[in-house]
Structures are given as structure tokens and as C-alpha cells.
Design a protein around this motif. Structure first.
Motif, mmCIF file in Angstrom:
data_model
loop_
_atom_site.group_PDB
_atom_site.id
_atom_site.type_symbol
_atom_site.label_atom_id
_atom_site.label_comp_id
_atom_site.label_asym_id
_atom_site.label_seq_id
_atom_site.Cartn_x
_atom_site.Cartn_y
_atom_site.Cartn_z
ATOM 1 N N PRO A 1 -8.407 7.925 8.297
ATOM 2 C CA PRO A 1 -8.536 8.690 7.053
ATOM 3 C C PRO A 1 -9.979 9.104 6.815
ATOM 4 N N HIS B 1 3.859 14.952 10.500
ATOM 5 C CA HIS B 1 2.388 14.930 10.393
ATOM 6 C C HIS B 1 1.739 16.319 10.479
ATOM 7 N N ASP C 1 5.849 10.679 6.245
ATOM 8 C CA ASP C 1 4.704 11.179 7.017
ATOM 9 C C ASP C 1 4.991 12.604 7.483
ATOM 10 N N THR D 1 -0.235 15.371 7.193
ATOM 11 C CA THR D 1 -1.529 14.694 7.255
ATOM 12 C C THR D 1 -2.606 15.772 7.194
ATOM 13 N N HIS E 1 0.971 8.553 5.011
ATOM 14 C CA HIS E 1 0.025 9.640 5.250
ATOM 15 C C HIS E 1 0.226 10.834 4.315
ATOM 16 N N GLN F 1 -2.637 11.636 2.166
ATOM 17 C CA GLN F 1 -3.908 11.955 2.822
ATOM 18 C C GLN F 1 -3.946 13.457 3.077
ATOM 19 N N ARG G 1 2.695 3.656 -0.077
ATOM 20 C CA ARG G 1 1.676 4.052 0.867
ATOM 21 C C ARG G 1 0.734 2.911 1.271
#
Length: 333
Positions: A11, A51, A82, A85, A113, A116, A172
Motif C-alpha cells: 500500500p 484488482h 478485491d 486496487t 484492497h 486502497q 478490510r
């Protein structure tokens, strides 16, 4: 097995804590329940760990996912966390519109994720709440249940409830007694129990159900170990174990509650890209899906999707679809 592994992405900025529901407004259980029609041999396609991010060759990934969707020809698609990302709102909207373009009902839950990104989980939740079209998603954002994706979908057969699909937010990251993956909270387990009891009361008998969430609980590791040790109650179904189960350190007891209620026949998770196994553990199938892109880290022989086929007697079978990115390149030449 021939594998090419990429290092996990670290991250780049602090994780948002906005996913907590803390306004403590109580809602009736029926407000959390959507419905759609069941048909014989109903197929659920589970897509894991996509992702997608702003800097990706997104068309390449979409073409790869498209191979899996067309191969599966599902009745329902579940994006099992997820999904993103380091994605912007534009990229999130683009991916969901791509999924929706297949004109197949679809739903989603979130992974670690998914915050993020250049948007909050609350924004993502609100966007899906209002998406419409083929999207089946309903999170109540002012409720007293922790997380951002807790709802259920009743599959209806001739006006009767055939099966319930329970979608839960496995949350998370945890910043309490340790830093690591978060866990499904006790109030979510109470919510799950209330959903099962409510739907069972409406149906007039214990409803058969399946559950989808991103981060596996500890019993995924326990089940695999029991199977490898030849213990009774642990039956191998499909797939491989290529890495340790990345479960939270806190086990809040969801598996035990599922066993107690006797409704949920299968639990489908994601998160660990090199695990795609399923074990029937004391009557509950604990199953990873299949990593659905080559983002973050992957095995070249373990990418595609998983199909859960629900039969008329409420039993289900699991099959796995595998593709390679070479297929996409060849198709685009």
C-alpha cells in the motif's frame, strides 16, 4: 506446477476507516433481502481478486474476464472482493459497466484492497446501491451492522423461496490488538442468524443457503489440514492449496454459527490467489474460487473463474474454468 509469481503490491497510503457502520440505526431484516428467479441448474460464476487499477491495460483484463463469462454462461455473477486496487471512480464505473454489458444479473462484495483506491468504500457502496440495470446490490448505509456489503438474495421458484444467497462484508484491516486482516464482526454474525431465521420462517422450513465473502475464516485451514490427515468429516472436492490461508487472527465464530443453524451448505471466498480448493468440512463446503486476472500475484495455471451449479434438490456442484492471457493475445491478433 509451473508458476510465475509476482511480489504482492504494498500500500502506498494509509487505509481509510470509513467502512465502519457506526450510526446505530436498526432496520428490519426484510429490508436487506433482494430476489431473483431460480431456474433449473442455476449457475453462479464466482470471480475473484480482479484488482483493476488506473494504470492497468484494462482492455486486456476485460477481454480475459470476458472469456470466462462466455465460457461459464452463468445466471448470476458474484464479484467476490478485491475488485480494485489504486483505481479511480472512472475506472470503477468502467469495470461495473463492462460487467453489466453482459446482461446477466451480478452482485458484489468487497475485499481488503477495495479501499486502497482514490475513492472511499462508502462512495463505492453508494454507487452500487444506485447502479440499477442488472446489478443486485443493497447495503443499508445507516444501519447498525458493521461493514459495507451485508445483504441477501432469495432465489424464487414459482413464488416460493428456493435458496438464499448471503453476501457479507469480511471487512478490510484490523487495527486493534494486532495489525492485519479484519474479521467478520459479532453483530454481522447476529445479522446472518436473523436473515436465516427470517427467511426460514417465511419458507416454513430451514432455508438452504450459500454465503459469499472475501477473506476466509480459520476453518479453511482447519478443513484442509483435517483432509490431509485423513480425519473424518473432511472430504476433498476440488482444487489445490498453493499458499497458507490468510485468515484473520480473530475467529469470531461464523463457521460455528453456520453449523449450528444448519442452513448454509457452502461458503465461497477469495483473497488467496494460489488457493482454489474446496473441502466439505462437517457438511459445509468451504471453497475458494479461482483468481480471475493476473494482477498482483498469480499462477499461470490457476486463472479464470469458478461455477457453482445449483440443482433442483438444492445440492450443488463446483467446476472451475481456466484460461491464459495468451488466448486473449491470439484472439486480438
Amino acid at each position: 506446477m509451473n508458476k510465475r509469481i509476482l511480489l504482492p503490491l504494498l500500500p502506498l497510503f494509509a487505509v481509510s476507516l470509513s467502512s465502519c457502520a457506526n450510526v446505530n440505526v436498526h432496520h428490519a431484516i426484510d429490508e436487506y433481502i433482494l430476489q431473483m428467479d431460480y431456474k433449473k441448474d442455476f449457475k453462479i460464476l464466482q470471480l475473484n481478486d480482479i484488482h483493476i487499477g488506473d494504470k492497468d491495460n484494462r482492455k486486456l483484463h476485460y477481454d480475459f474476464i470476458d472469456l470466462t463469462i462466455k465460457d461459464a454462461n452463468p445466471d448470476l455473477i458474484v464479484l467476490d472482493g478485491d475488485i480494485f486496487t489504486f483505481a479511480s471512480r472512472y475506472t470503477a464505473e468502467e469495470l461495473f459497466k463492462f460487467i453489466d454489458s453482459h446482461k446477466i444479473p451480478w452482485t458484489a462484495t468487497f475485499g481488503n484492497h477495495d479501499e486502497q483506491c482514490y475513492f472511499s468504500i462508502d462512495w463505492l457502496t453508494g454507487y452500487l446501491n444506485n447502479f440499477g440495470s442488472y446489478c443486485l446490490f443493497k447495503d443499508i448505509q445507516d444501519d447498525d451492522v458493521f461493514g459495507n456489503a451485508n445483504f441477501a438474495i432469495n432465489l424464487m421458484d414459482g413464488g416460493e423461496i428456493f435458496e438464499t444467497i448471503v453476501i457479507m462484508d469480511s471487512n478490510r484491516y484490523y487495527f486493534g490488538s494486532y495489525f492485519g486482516y479484519d474479521y467478520i464482526k459479532e453483530d454481522q454474525i447476529e445479522w446472518y442468524e436473523n436473515v436465516i431465521n427470517y427467511v426460514s420462517d417465511v419458507k416454513g422450513e430451514v432455508v438452504r443457503s450459500l454465503a459469499f465473502f472475501h477473506i476466509p475464516f480459520a476453518e479453511f485451514e482447519t478443513a484442509w489440514t483435517a483432509y490431509k490427515n485423513g480425519e473424518a468429516g473432511a472430504e476433498y472436492i476440488i482444487g489445490e492449496k498453493g499458499e497458507k490461508v490468510s485468515c484473520p487472527k480473530i475467529n469470531s465464530g461464523l463457521y460455528n454459527k453456520m453449523y449450528e443453524l444448519g442452513s448454509t451448505d457452502g461458503v465461497f471466498c477469495a483473497h488467496d490467489h494460489l488457493n482454489d480448493y474446496a473441502i466439505n468440512y462437517n457438511g459445509i463446503v468451504l471453497s475458494y474460487g479461482v483468481n480471475s486476472t493476473d494482477r498482483i500475484y498469480y499462477s499461470e495455471t490457476m486463472m479464470g473463474g469458478q461455477v457453482i451449479t445449483l440443482h433442483e434438490d438444492n445440492s450443488f456442484t463446483i467446476s472451475q474454468i481456466f484460461h491464459t492471457y495468451d488466448e486473449v493475445v491470439k484472439n486480438n491478433e
